[in-house]
Structure formats: C-alpha cells, structure tokens
Motif scaffolding. Structure first.
Motif, PDB file in Angstrom:
ATOM      1  N   PRO A  54       0.757  -1.382  -0.012  1.00 40.20           N
ATOM      2  CA  PRO A  54      -0.108  -0.019   0.103  1.00 40.20           C
ATOM      3  C   PRO A  54       0.834   1.485   0.055  1.00 40.20           C
ATOM      4  O   PRO A  54       0.284   2.235  -0.386  1.00 40.20           O
ATOM      5  CB  PRO A  54      -0.864  -0.173   1.293  1.00 40.20           C
ATOM      6  N   SER A  55       2.173   1.431   0.227  1.00 39.36           N
ATOM      7  CA  SER A  55       2.947   2.377   0.429  1.00 39.36           C
ATOM      8  C   SER A  55       4.491   1.998   0.416  1.00 39.36           C
ATOM      9  O   SER A  55       4.770   0.965   0.565  1.00 39.36           O
ATOM     10  CB  SER A  55       2.607   3.308   1.726  1.00 39.36           C
ATOM     11  N   LYS A  56       5.211   3.178   0.231  1.00 39.89           N
ATOM     12  CA  LYS A  56       6.581   3.064   0.137  1.00 39.89           C
ATOM     13  C   LYS A  56       7.006   2.404   1.500  1.00 39.89           C
ATOM     14  O   LYS A  56       7.831   1.620   1.702  1.00 39.89           O
ATOM     15  CB  LYS A  56       7.367   4.255  -0.214  1.00 39.89           C
ATOM     16  N   GLN A  57       6.389   3.048   2.662  1.00 38.32           N
ATOM     17  CA  GLN A  57       6.731   2.491   3.978  1.00 38.32           C
ATOM     18  C   GLN A  57       6.516   1.092   4.184  1.00 38.32           C
ATOM     19  O   GLN A  57       7.376   0.510   4.720  1.00 38.32           O
ATOM     20  CB  GLN A  57       6.154   3.561   5.086  1.00 38.32           C
ATOM     21  N   ALA A  58       5.406   0.665   3.698  1.00 35.43           N
ATOM     22  CA  ALA A  58       5.006  -0.589   3.746  1.00 35.43           C
ATOM     23  C   ALA A  58       5.793  -1.653   3.058  1.00 35.43           C
ATOM     24  O   ALA A  58       6.141  -2.698   3.318  1.00 35.43           O
ATOM     25  CB  ALA A  58       3.713  -1.117   3.396  1.00 35.43           C
ATOM     26  N   ALA A  59       6.758  -1.050   2.067  1.00 38.48           N
ATOM     27  CA  ALA A  59       7.752  -1.513   1.318  1.00 38.48           C
ATOM     28  C   ALA A  59       9.246  -1.627   1.717  1.00 38.48           C
ATOM     29  O   ALA A  59      10.048  -2.050   1.202  1.00 38.48           O
ATOM     30  CB  ALA A  59       7.733  -1.333  -0.155  1.00 38.48           C
ATOM     31  N   SER A  60       9.258  -0.990   3.061  1.00 37.38           N
ATOM     32  CA  SER A  60      10.554  -0.805   3.507  1.00 37.38           C
ATOM     33  C   SER A  60      11.053  -1.744   4.533  1.00 37.38           C
ATOM     34  O   SER A  60      10.185  -1.492   5.739  1.00 37.38           O
ATOM     35  CB  SER A  60      10.502   0.836   3.864  1.00 37.38           C
ATOM     36  N   PRO A  61      11.613  -2.651   4.545  1.00 33.43           N
ATOM     37  CA  PRO A  61      12.239  -3.327   5.783  1.00 33.43           C
ATOM     38  C   PRO A  61      12.268  -2.721   6.831  1.00 33.43           C
ATOM     39  O   PRO A  61      12.519  -3.153   7.793  1.00 33.43           O
ATOM     40  CB  PRO A  61      13.234  -4.357   4.941  1.00 33.43           C
ATOM     41  N   ALA A  62      13.291  -1.692   6.472  1.00 32.77           N
ATOM     42  CA  ALA A  62      13.955  -0.824   7.924  1.00 32.77           C
ATOM     43  C   ALA A  62      12.676  -0.227   8.491  1.00 32.77           C
ATOM     44  O   ALA A  62      12.716  -0.166   9.899  1.00 32.77           O
ATOM     45  CB  ALA A  62      14.784   0.397   7.215  1.00 32.77           C
ATOM     46  N   ALA A  63      11.688   0.093   7.720  1.00 34.92           N
ATOM     47  CA  ALA A  63      10.414   0.739   8.809  1.00 34.92           C
ATOM     48  C   ALA A  63       9.807  -0.368   9.583  1.00 34.92           C
ATOM     49  O   ALA A  63       9.035  -0.098  10.241  1.00 34.92           O
ATOM     50  CB  ALA A  63       9.576   1.088   7.873  1.00 34.92           C
ATOM     51  N   LEU A  64      10.071  -1.634   9.094  1.00 32.75           N
ATOM     52  CA  LEU A  64       9.294  -2.655   9.803  1.00 32.75           C
ATOM     53  C   LEU A  64       9.953  -3.709  10.614  1.00 32.75           C
ATOM     54  O   LEU A  64       9.618  -4.344  11.383  1.00 32.75           O
ATOM     55  CB  LEU A  64       8.983  -3.777   8.527  1.00 32.75           C
ATOM     56  N   ALA A  65      11.447  -3.058  10.781  1.00 41.46           N
ATOM     57  CA  ALA A  65      12.247  -3.743  11.743  1.00 41.46           C
ATOM     58  C   ALA A  65      11.926  -3.504  13.079  1.00 41.46           C
ATOM     59  O   ALA A  65      11.590  -2.267  13.443  1.00 41.46           O
ATOM     60  CB  ALA A  65      13.835  -3.628  11.595  1.00 41.46           C
ATOM     61  N   THR A  66      11.968  -4.378  14.019  1.00 40.19           N
ATOM     62  CA  THR A  66      11.797  -4.344  15.493  1.00 40.19           C
ATOM     63  C   THR A  66      13.034  -4.554  16.418  1.00 40.19           C
ATOM     64  O   THR A  66      13.003  -4.104  17.421  1.00 40.19           O
ATOM     65  CB  THR A  66      10.528  -5.348  16.018  1.00 40.19           C
ATOM     66  N   GLY A  67      13.939  -5.019  15.820  1.00 40.52           N
ATOM     67  CA  GLY A  67      15.096  -5.387  16.519  1.00 40.52           C
ATOM     68  C   GLY A  67      14.970  -6.931  17.251  1.00 40.52           C
ATOM     69  O   GLY A  67      15.835  -7.312  17.674  1.00 40.52           O
ATOM     70  N   LYS A  68      13.982  -7.546  16.891  1.00 32.60           N
ATOM     71  CA  LYS A  68      13.692  -8.788  17.315  1.00 32.60           C
ATOM     72  C   LYS A  68      13.722  -9.928  16.319  1.00 32.60           C
ATOM     73  O   LYS A  68      13.483 -10.973  16.473  1.00 32.60           O
ATOM     74  CB  LYS A  68      12.339  -9.060  18.057  1.00 32.60           C
ATOM     75  N   GLU A  69      14.407  -9.569  15.284  1.00 35.86           N
ATOM     76  CA  GLU A  69      14.429 -10.289  13.982  1.00 35.86           C
ATOM     77  C   GLU A  69      15.593 -11.373  14.334  1.00 35.86           C
ATOM     78  O   GLU A  69      16.219 -11.168  15.300  1.00 35.86           O
ATOM     79  CB  GLU A  69      14.677  -9.854  12.737  1.00 35.86           C
ATOM     80  N   PRO A  70      15.518 -12.604  13.698  1.00 38.67           N
ATOM     81  CA  PRO A  70      16.635 -13.553  13.791  1.00 38.67           C
ATOM     82  C   PRO A  70      17.694 -12.947  13.314  1.00 38.67           C
ATOM     83  O   PRO A  70      17.771 -11.848  12.568  1.00 38.67           O
ATOM     84  CB  PRO A  70      16.182 -14.718  12.827  1.00 38.67           C
ATOM     85  N   PRO A  71      18.969 -13.642  13.629  1.00 42.00           N
ATOM     86  CA  PRO A  71      20.176 -13.386  13.056  1.00 42.00           C
ATOM     87  C   PRO A  71      20.068 -12.765  11.555  1.00 42.00           C
ATOM     88  O   PRO A  71      19.537 -13.559  10.656  1.00 42.00           O
ATOM     89  CB  PRO A  71      21.262 -14.293  13.258  1.00 42.00           C
ATOM     90  N   CYS A  72      20.753 -11.485  11.381  1.00 39.88           N
ATOM     91  CA  CYS A  72      20.783 -11.031   9.970  1.00 39.88           C
ATOM     92  C   CYS A  72      22.241 -10.882   9.238  1.00 39.88           C
ATOM     93  O   CYS A  72      23.105 -10.232   9.999  1.00 39.88           O
ATOM     94  CB  CYS A  72      20.081  -9.828   9.657  1.00 39.88           C
TER      95      CYS A  72
END
Length: 162
Positions: A54-72
């Motif tokens: 729906p938006s650029k922001q929704a396509a931005s992994p950085a905006a969706l990151a919570t810090g709880k992701e698995p190792p990256c």
C-alpha cells in the motif's frame, strides 16, 4: 527483505512461519524507501504496486524492523551504482546489532554481488558461508571456520557512522 514483513496476512500469503526462520541474509536492496538518495525507477514503483504494497513505507524493511528479528547478514556492494549503500546502513541501524552483520564489500557493484559464488575468491560467498556455518550449522559447513561475532563488518573500511 520480504521476510521482515510482520503482518499475518503477508505471512499467510507467502507461507511464512516467522517462528521457524533461523536467520536472514539480505543483498543490495532498497531497505529504506524514504531515503532521499534513492532514485526509485518506474520499474521498482510498478513492482511495489504489483506486490500490492500500500505504500513506500510498507515496502521498507527498515521501517518494519523491530530489533527482534533472527540473526541477519546484510551484504551490499561497495561500488553499487543502483542502490545507495545507505539503505543497508539504515536497515542495520534498526536491527539488533548483536545478531546482525553488515558487510559493504569493496569492489562489488549491484549485480556482481550475486554472481560467481563458486569462485574461491568471491567475498560475498565467503561471508554467506561463514554466516550460515554460524547460524545454520550442517555436516557440510561445520568445517568452515566461523565465529558468532556479529558486527558491522565493513570490507570497504567505511566508517560505521556513514
């Protein structure tokens, strides 16, 4: 980058069980669509619409990151002419740095980060093998020398504040 989608609808659509994901590695992508230096082509804009974001922001992994992701592991070509490396730095800054490695690999552009994995001197392949040996050890990669010292591994020696 799509695995950073947090909404249940996307996880169900793509068959993602986020609890089963042990690690992620991301390569030379638009991770922060709001960066002014991004020159988003009409092809990328069309792709975003195609995947029903729906938006650029929704396509931005950085905006969706919570810090709880698995190792990256984030690999970005140091000489990438297509996607500014600030995308990788922006994403890295939003993830848990104890479990995240950022490699800006000098001498690699956008596409050649993906090519020539079988060549012994292919730096991105070495980084991926080390990362997988650390977080997804198998009989095949146990012999790989590895450590779990996640960090900003900047092959190009770019200051981490960049």
């Amino acid at each position: 980058a799509g695995l950073l989608r947090k909404d249940a609808k996307s996880q169900q659509k793509y068959g993602i069980d986020i609890r089963k994901i042990k690690c992620l590695f991301l390569m030379s992508g638009f991770y922060d669509m709001d960066l002014k230096e991004n020159l988003i082509s009409s092809t990328i804009k069309d792709y975003i619409e195609l995947i029903c974001v729906p938006s650029k922001q929704a396509a931005s992994p950085a905006a969706l990151a919570t810090g709880k992701e698995p190792p990256c592991l984030i690999i970005h070509g140091g000489d990438d002419w297509c996607v500014p490396k600030t995308n990788a730095v922006s994403l890295y800054n939003r993830l848990n740095k104890e479990k995240t490695t950022l490699a800006i690999v000098k001498g690699y552009m956008h596409a050649n980060v993906f090519y020539s994995y079988l060549k012994p001197d292919h730096e991105p392949a070495k980084l991926i093998k080390k990362f997988l040996a650390t977080y997804l050890p198998t009989k095949q990669n146990r012999s790989e020398e590895h450590t779990s010292n996640s960090s900003h591994t900047d092959i190009s020696r770019m200051p981490s504040s960049a």
